[in-house]
Design an enzyme around this catalytic site. Sequence first.
Site: not given
Length: 470
Positions: A82, A157, A181
């Site tokens: 990520k 996210s 997230s």
Amino acid sequence: MKKVHAFTDDALGDLDAVGIADAIAAREISAAEAVEAALARIDAVNPQLNAIAFDDRERARKRAVDSDFPAGSFVGVPSIIKNNTDFAGLPTCHGSAAVAPNPASANEAFTNQFLATGVNLVGASNMPAFGLTATTEYVDREPTRNPWDTDFSAGGSSGGSAALVAAGALPIAHANDGGGSIRIPAAACGLVGLKPSRGRTAPAKQTEDAPIDLVCNGIVSRSVRDTARFLDDSQGFRPGPGLPPVGLVEGPGEKRLRIALITEPITGQLLDSDTQRCVTDVAELVESLGHRTEMVPLPVDRVYIRQFIDYWSLLAFALDRTGKRLHDKGFDRKQLDSFTRGLSRNALRHFYRMPSSIRGLRRSTAAFRSLHEQFDVILSPTLAHLPPEIGYLDPGIDFGEAMDRLTRYVAFTPANNTSGTPAISLPLGQSKSGLPVGIQFSADLGDERTLLELAFELEAARPFARIQDA
């Protein structure tokens, strides 16, 4: 439905990460063949999904040829990191134009922990600006879309990671969780998403010194065994300080559990009909397996919502005012998106109550964890309603409206971040239109083993829906 997936008859097939690693170890396929298949799949779906922040395929190809991997459970398995976690040589832009795209000079602690599993990172995945919202949408570029239906949000996210795994482009991907997230995109995209206990994995660089460290690193996956193997490998590299060992969980446990069922969101609204049906159905499933469920209210006052928003806003304020120190000297606060600026203004407006909000969040931890005096596990929906259509949580809409919509959507996930307790979202339901519905199970601090044993049992009892079969 506008469905997008990359499953095909190539070196990856429909294998999970353990299956791919086993095939590489048995020399049925090579690490080079695995990465080439993954890159072809990414190229097939990314134009529709927009899940890639930075492509790093040439280095991934070289590692595969050189067999340059630690001896973990996922040797040679293609994956992605990520884009809020430093991986030397790639920019870490946190989904924001405010952060200069300068390559990281070194890995951060979790990157090394993840690499110790043997994964081959092909790049960095998309995320919304600074991970501050629950959809991977932007004010300045195209959104990341849900592979089950590209009109809908992939969650956030960790939306880029979830979209790639759900679409079959990669078997597992890095994700992290500061208010849901990992679990939110797992629920939206039909994946397994475990948020570990606070401290179980190496902390995120940006938040480890915060008054309450909300963020935990982990992965999203398509199988429980991939998540269990990741957790075991991560502990072999760096045991969670002060936490009981989990060990390798390989199947269901024998203990029948006392399960608290919570279906009323802290906001007080009703669940949508699909979510209500699915959580009721899963409660009946766990009862049929011999566990005992009991409906209980969430033992946290509604003021928790304001306190969490205050603290969330403080994180955005820190970014706004100290971004050059937190990120890079090239940080340009003029490029911050309107949602981040709105959170920062909210913190400034309510700065006077920040100490009391932090104290309130710490008190809520005791109240939330008190449930585990009577119950082994808490069962709830992961989200209060189905994944919304693209645009519903757009960070460019009116800040007050965006915050209200966000609060109602993610009503079940933040309590585990403030308390530090582990929680897992499992893809045990589907809407009538075919969208995934995630069901969340949480346990007391350090008790990931119970969650994984239960997850194995539920996966066997109700195999997870596969996008390539739907």
